[in-house]
Structures are given as C-alpha cells and as structure tokens.
Design a protein around this motif. Structure first.
Motif, mmCIF file in Angstrom:
data_model
loop_
_atom_site.group_PDB
_atom_site.id
_atom_site.type_symbol
_atom_site.label_atom_id
_atom_site.label_comp_id
_atom_site.label_asym_id
_atom_site.label_seq_id
_atom_site.Cartn_x
_atom_site.Cartn_y
_atom_site.Cartn_z
ATOM 1 N N UNK A 32 0.937 -1.157 0.357
ATOM 2 C CA UNK A 32 0.179 0.351 -0.397
ATOM 3 C C UNK A 32 1.230 0.965 0.343
ATOM 4 N N UNK A 33 1.655 1.610 -0.732
ATOM 5 C CA UNK A 33 2.303 2.463 -1.503
ATOM 6 C C UNK A 33 1.206 3.915 -1.504
ATOM 7 N N UNK A 34 2.316 5.016 -1.010
ATOM 8 C CA UNK A 34 1.757 6.489 -0.380
ATOM 9 C C UNK A 34 3.033 7.428 -0.904
ATOM 10 N N UNK A 35 2.825 8.590 -1.288
ATOM 11 C CA UNK A 35 3.768 9.860 -0.856
ATOM 12 C C UNK A 35 2.895 10.495 0.459
ATOM 13 N N UNK A 36 3.742 11.210 1.201
ATOM 14 C CA UNK A 36 3.463 12.267 2.371
ATOM 15 C C UNK A 36 4.737 13.545 2.458
ATOM 16 N N UNK A 37 4.082 14.832 2.285
ATOM 17 C CA UNK A 37 4.988 15.415 2.318
ATOM 18 C C UNK A 37 6.173 15.490 3.514
ATOM 19 N N UNK A 38 7.094 15.733 3.449
ATOM 20 C CA UNK A 38 8.676 15.168 4.259
ATOM 21 C C UNK A 38 8.101 16.013 5.867
ATOM 22 N N UNK A 39 7.858 17.339 6.230
ATOM 23 C CA UNK A 39 7.318 17.211 7.398
ATOM 24 C C UNK A 39 6.301 16.370 7.952
ATOM 25 N N UNK A 40 5.389 16.149 7.308
ATOM 26 C CA UNK A 40 4.590 15.056 7.945
ATOM 27 C C UNK A 40 4.816 13.774 8.393
ATOM 28 N N UNK A 41 6.023 13.343 6.902
ATOM 29 C CA UNK A 41 6.519 11.910 7.534
ATOM 30 C C UNK A 41 7.192 12.105 8.509
ATOM 31 N N UNK A 42 7.785 13.424 8.452
ATOM 32 C CA UNK A 42 9.193 13.145 9.876
ATOM 33 C C UNK A 42 8.039 13.076 11.280
#
Length: 82
Positions: A32-42
C-alpha cells in the motif's frame, strides 16, 4: 552502470529462495504505497519511534477506527431517515 556484487554461496542461496517463493508471496501480500509531505513524514516517524509503534500497527488501527466511524455514521443516518 552499477557493478554486480560477487556471487557468494549465501547470495546464491538467497536468490534461489527468492525466485522459488516470489509468486507465493505475491499471492498473499500486497503493498500500500503512498507519498507523504516531508514534514508529515518526519512528524509521523518521530511519533512512531517515540511510542515504539510499527507502521503496520498504525495502518491497521487507523483502518479499524475509520471503519467504526463510518459504520456509526451509517447507523445514525438510518435512524434519522426512519
């Protein structure tokens, strides 16, 4: 072009194992691949690490929480329509 690593006995064994079991793993596992903003990911990574929570755990708990919320909404919606 990257150079291929030297074939060691362990690498050969792992490649054979991967080749033999590739289709079986595909049959019962999906990504289940997705892309997150760097801020949210961190922020998420820090939270998970701080609380010793696995990524799969957060996906499962989020799914069940959403599912429960939607079931409540459907149930409440039916009561209002009656």
């Amino acid at each position: 072009m990257p150079l291929k690593k030297e074939d060691t006995p362990n690498r050969i064994i792992k490649r054979r194992y991967e080749e033999r079991n590739k289709e079986e793993r595909k049959a019962y596992r999906k990504q289940f691949n997705t892309t997150l903003s760097i801020e949210f990911y961190e922020e998420l990574e820090a939270f998970l690490k701080e609380n010793n929570i696995g990524k799969i755990d957060i996906v499962k708990r989020g799914y069940y929480a959403f599912k429960e919320d939607f079931e409540k909404q459907r149930k409440d919606g039916k009561k209002q329509n009656e």
